[in-house]
Design a protein around this motif. Structure first.
Motif, PDB file in Angstrom:
ATOM      1  N   ASP A  15       0.857  -1.364  -0.058  1.00  0.00           N
ATOM      2  CA  ASP A  15      -0.065  -0.097  -0.119  1.00  0.00           C
ATOM      3  C   ASP A  15       0.865   1.300  -0.001  1.00  0.00           C
ATOM      4  O   ASP A  15       0.530   2.320  -0.879  1.00  0.00           O
ATOM      5  N   SER A  18       2.311   1.605  -3.368  1.00  0.00           N
ATOM      6  CA  SER A  18       1.303   2.113  -4.513  1.00  0.00           C
ATOM      7  C   SER A  18       0.749   3.517  -4.393  1.00  0.00           C
ATOM      8  O   SER A  18      -0.334   4.110  -4.822  1.00  0.00           O
ATOM      9  N   MET A  20      -0.365   5.129  -1.780  1.00  0.00           N
ATOM     10  CA  MET A  20      -1.724   5.409  -0.868  1.00  0.00           C
ATOM     11  C   MET A  20      -1.178   6.557   0.138  1.00  0.00           C
ATOM     12  O   MET A  20      -0.223   6.576   0.578  1.00  0.00           O
ATOM     13  N   SER A  21      -2.075   7.445   0.275  1.00  0.00           N
ATOM     14  CA  SER A  21      -1.772   8.457   1.207  1.00  0.00           C
ATOM     15  C   SER A  21      -1.453   8.039   2.729  1.00  0.00           C
ATOM     16  O   SER A  21      -2.246   7.091   3.210  1.00  0.00           O
ATOM     17  N   ASP A  24      -5.032   7.774   4.314  1.00  0.00           N
ATOM     18  CA  ASP A  24      -5.777   6.552   3.688  1.00  0.00           C
ATOM     19  C   ASP A  24      -5.023   5.311   4.562  1.00  0.00           C
ATOM     20  O   ASP A  24      -5.666   4.294   4.834  1.00  0.00           O
ATOM     21  N   LEU A  25      -3.820   5.154   4.724  1.00  0.00           N
ATOM     22  CA  LEU A  25      -3.190   3.992   5.518  1.00  0.00           C
ATOM     23  C   LEU A  25      -3.609   4.054   6.762  1.00  0.00           C
ATOM     24  O   LEU A  25      -4.045   3.083   7.517  1.00  0.00           O
ATOM     25  N   LYS A  28      -7.224   2.875   7.026  1.00  0.00           N
ATOM     26  CA  LYS A  28      -7.208   1.275   6.487  1.00  0.00           C
ATOM     27  C   LYS A  28      -6.801   0.669   7.560  1.00  0.00           C
ATOM     28  O   LYS A  28      -7.664  -0.433   7.891  1.00  0.00           O
TER      29      LYS A  28
END
Length: 173
Positions: A15, A18, A20-21, A24-25, A28
């Protein structure tokens, strides 16, 4: 005793890679800012992520261990009245004095060093921000001798993506 949550390092690393901010991490994997740094620190220490990968994203992976390190983060003075109160006591009103990516200082909210609170920042037209809440821990208290008000420094320990975006709006003003 609370059991520590296990995060699958391989998925977390995928992640990160990829793009991912951070927000967002954190959402999640249900991580606070401190928890996020802890995961990054462990992955760098285990050489599963490189220091350059983490720094390249503009992230810090070292937890602040003293007040001096906390102050290394840039502070933004709030130049308009921004009302804050404990979420469980809206009658106790204070004002945000400054904000950093890791915390804020507040005048007029009672706290003790080490105490955890949920704070609510009220919507503000000048900052074009809505009302939002986040979890904090009091790191220091200072008496303002001129008007007997206490100023408290709080470290943000848990914040939602939406609340983080509202906080960033205020910092940009």
């Amino acid at each position: 005793m609370e059991r520590k949550r296990e995060i699958q390092g391989k998925e977390f690393i995928q992640d990160v890679r990829s793009d991912m901010s951070r927000e967002d991490l954190m959402k999640k994997y249900k991580l606070s800012s401190v928890g996020f740094q802890s995961v990054l620190r462990k992955l760098v220490k285990a050489r599963l992520l490189s220091k350059d990968e983490v720094r390249g994203r503009g992230w810090s992976y070292k937890a602040a261990s003293s007040e001096d390190e906390l102050r290394k983060y840039s502070r933004t003075e709030v130049k308009f009245p921004l009302v804050v109160c404990p979420a469980d006591n809206p009658q106790e009103k204070g004002f945000v004095r400054d904000i950093s990516p890791r915390g804020l200082s507040v005048e007029g909210v009672n706290a003790s060093v080490g105490e955890s609170k949920k704070l609510r920042v009220r919507s503000n037209e000048l900052a074009d921000s809505g009302t939002f809440e986040f979890q904090v821990k009091c790191k220091w208290i200072e008496e303002n001798e001129s008007d007997d008000e206490k100023i408290a420094g709080f470290e943000i320990t848990s914040i939602s993506t939406g609340a983080f975006k509202e906080l960033e709006k205020i910092r940009e003003r």
